[in-house]
Design a protein around this motif. Sequence first.
Motif, short mmCIF file in Angstrom:
data_model
loop_
_atom_site.label_atom_id
_atom_site.label_comp_id
_atom_site.label_asym_id
_atom_site.label_seq_id
_atom_site.Cartn_x
_atom_site.Cartn_y
_atom_site.Cartn_z
N LEU A 270 0.81 -1.23 0.00
CA LEU A 270 0.00 0.00 0.00
C LEU A 270 0.84 1.27 0.00
O LEU A 270 0.32 2.38 -0.22
N LEU A 304 -0.11 -5.19 11.20
CA LEU A 304 -0.21 -4.20 10.11
C LEU A 304 -0.41 -2.80 10.69
O LEU A 304 0.16 -1.82 10.21
N ASN A 400 10.51 -4.76 2.22
CA ASN A 400 11.15 -4.19 3.41
C ASN A 400 12.40 -5.00 3.77
O ASN A 400 13.43 -4.44 4.14
N TYR A 432 8.47 6.57 -2.45
CA TYR A 432 9.41 7.47 -1.76
C TYR A 432 8.66 8.46 -0.86
O TYR A 432 7.71 9.12 -1.27
C1 LIG Z 1 16.32 1.88 3.81
C2 LIG Z 1 14.83 1.92 3.81
C3 LIG Z 1 14.16 2.91 3.09
C4 LIG Z 1 12.77 2.96 3.11
N1 LIG Z 1 12.14 3.95 2.39
C5 LIG Z 1 10.79 4.04 2.45
C6 LIG Z 1 10.10 5.06 1.75
O1 LIG Z 1 10.69 5.92 1.09
N2 LIG Z 1 8.75 5.07 1.82
C7 LIG Z 1 8.05 4.14 2.56
O2 LIG Z 1 6.83 4.19 2.58
N3 LIG Z 1 8.68 3.21 3.25
C8 LIG Z 1 10.02 3.11 3.22
N4 LIG Z 1 10.64 2.11 3.92
C9 LIG Z 1 9.84 1.27 4.82
C10 LIG Z 1 9.30 -0.06 4.24
O3 LIG Z 1 10.33 -0.78 3.64
C11 LIG Z 1 8.17 0.15 3.24
O4 LIG Z 1 7.18 0.98 3.81
C12 LIG Z 1 7.47 -1.16 2.88
O5 LIG Z 1 8.42 -2.05 2.35
C13 LIG Z 1 6.39 -0.91 1.86
O6 LIG Z 1 5.79 -2.10 1.44
P1 LIG Z 1 4.33 -2.47 1.94
O7 LIG Z 1 3.40 -1.37 1.67
O8 LIG Z 1 3.99 -3.80 1.37
O9 LIG Z 1 4.54 -2.58 3.51
P2 LIG Z 1 3.76 -3.40 4.62
O10 LIG Z 1 4.71 -4.37 5.21
O11 LIG Z 1 2.50 -3.95 4.09
O12 LIG Z 1 3.45 -2.32 5.74
C14 LIG Z 1 2.25 -1.53 5.72
C15 LIG Z 1 2.61 -0.07 5.71
O13 LIG Z 1 3.31 0.29 6.89
C16 LIG Z 1 4.27 1.30 6.62
N5 LIG Z 1 5.61 0.81 6.97
C17 LIG Z 1 6.01 -0.47 7.10
N6 LIG Z 1 7.31 -0.52 7.50
C18 LIG Z 1 7.72 0.75 7.61
C19 LIG Z 1 8.95 1.37 7.98
N7 LIG Z 1 10.05 0.65 8.33
N8 LIG Z 1 9.05 2.70 7.93
C20 LIG Z 1 7.97 3.47 7.59
N9 LIG Z 1 6.79 2.94 7.25
C21 LIG Z 1 6.66 1.60 7.26
C22 LIG Z 1 4.18 1.59 5.12
O14 LIG Z 1 3.35 2.69 4.94
C23 LIG Z 1 3.53 0.32 4.57
O15 LIG Z 1 2.81 0.55 3.39
C24 LIG Z 1 12.04 2.03 3.89
C25 LIG Z 1 12.72 1.05 4.61
C26 LIG Z 1 14.10 0.99 4.57
C27 LIG Z 1 14.79 -0.07 5.36
#
Ligand SMILES: Cc1cc2nc3c(=O)[nH]c(=O)nc-3n(C[C@H](O)[C@H](O)[C@H](O)COP(=O)(O)OP(=O)(O)OC[C@H]3O[C@@H](n4cnc5c(N)ncnc54)[C@H](O)[C@@H]3O)c2cc1C
Length: 478
Positions: A270, A304, A400, A432
């Motif tokens: 998301l 989540l 992640n 981003y």
């Molecule tokens: C070096 C690095 C850079 C990153 N850069 C970004 C970025 O620019 N934008 C970004 O949204 N996330 C970033 N993340 C966090 C995380 O990796 C991503 O949010 C996640 O992989 C997005 O996939 P998902 O929506 O399936 O996450 P899910 O695992 O489904 O998590 C649900 C939501 O939770 C939030 N979330 C989860 N983990 C994190 C976290 N560690 N930090 C902040 N929010 C989190 C996100 O909004 C995500 O969509 C970064 C992590 C690392 C280690």
Amino acid sequence: MVSSSPNQLIWFRRNLRIANNPALEAAFDRSAASGIDMAKPLGVFCYDRQYTGTWLGMPRCGPLRAKFLWESVQNLRKKLQYIGSELVIQADEPEVLLPKLCQDLNITHVHTQRLFAHEETESAERVRRALEAIGVKLVQHECYTLLSTKHVREHHPEPFSSFSKFRRKVASPEDGVVVRELWHLKEHGVWHELLWHQAKKGARENGVRHHVLKVSPIPVNAYTDERAVLPFKGGETAGLQRLKVYAEQAVGHYKETRNGLIGADYSSKLSPWLNLGCISPAQVLQAVRKYEAENGANSSTEWLIVELLWRDFFQFLAAERGSHLFQGAAKPLGKVPELHDNDPNFIKVPELRDNDPDFIKVPELRDNDPNFWGGCAGKTDNEFLNANMCELAKTGYMSNRGRQNVASALIHDMAVDWRLGALWFEAQLLDYDPASNYGNWQYIAGLAANPRGGSSFNLKKQAQMYDPDGAYQKLWQA
Ligand SMILES: Cc1cc2nc3c(=O)[nH]c(=O)nc-3n(C[C@H](O)[C@H](O)[C@H](O)COP(=O)(O)OP(=O)(O)OC[C@H]3O[C@@H](n4cnc5c(N)ncnc54)[C@H](O)[C@@H]3O)c2cc1C
């Protein structure tokens, strides 16, 4: 008084949606209060330097994110037109464009979203000053995070030191997660019927349509690799669809699958929609709660929500740290040399204000710098790192697990300045977000709110654990 021009304006930032959008609601409410014949508020989206700028000669917003953004803006425009409004789209700095529009259209109020990272707060401040000078009020509304600043600061007044403390304080079971009420666009049906035509005419007469860009001002010539976890499409419509599918079908096993690497549903995916505000975190929470009401809560549904709190944590941390979000040489393992302002080997990144001594500085890059460019290009002797970088470059997404590993390897094993890795991610990532990106890089480097003083992973072991049969590395060989 009959008026065919709006007196309220919505400056859309990373809230590119109609539903659950307090800036839009407030503009509509105020406009309605001004009289039944007032034209609908007008929306504005600016392609500012955060999108059009460059770092180290690379676009700050690469083609994959640019495409997702353009789709999101177009989707918003269609939706605004449907409710009798219009979206001005310009490649300009908001502090230049907004005062001009306000004067042309006799706007009294500009409603926008409050954002948390340094560059964004500075931008809002410049706009506030420019509008104030012509007697227009900028009203900022919170809708980017799950929790409000007020709630967080009431429960956690001291500086942030760790996520676990943040979580305990702001969202302990006693307190409950305090989420603002979900806003919905109120029924403006009568208006809609009567003024739809009039608003469009008014907008045309005011020259608004001349301000609507027909093509993206930054290159969007990207295609989605068929191996991508999802065919990401920007916009509120697609974001809500993804939320529905994930919340109905997969959230119940999130905790077990969240460290996955292949496929659409190991995690929610998301983030691209959340970070452009095509959907809000409150909507995600609501969808999870609906699932829980129908199927029962479990550790996955809870987890989540914990991830959304991580997202909030990085936003509030960014607000607290200001320009320090971009500062500090990583040296947790003693491998990275300390940076000094007067070091001739360091240059300031172009596009930033020269007079801000605190802002980001990055080392000058040599064309043949093997560690940074090799790492980014996925040309190292580590196949797990290469596969992750390849997926990122071709799809704009990386799991992640992948991000943690790649950042750890660049910082701790290859002695790359963390800010370079973060700049690369900024250009590549569909999702981003300055606070999440720079915050996570700093966290891994051990520079911000990481009680362990940094996070370092053994990539070999990680690959064995999360890609035991090498399927992921095979999938992303090149
Ligand atoms: C070096 C690095 C850079 C990153 N850069 C970004 C970025 O620019 N934008 C970004 O949204 N996330 C970033 N993340 C966090 C995380 O990796 C991503 O949010 C996640 O992989 C997005 O996939 P998902 O929506 O399936 O996450 P899910 O695992 O489904 O998590 C649900 C939501 O939770 C939030 N979330 C989860 N983990 C994190 C976290 N560690 N930090 C902040 N929010 C989190 C996100 O909004 C995500 O969509 C970064 C992590 C690392 C280690």
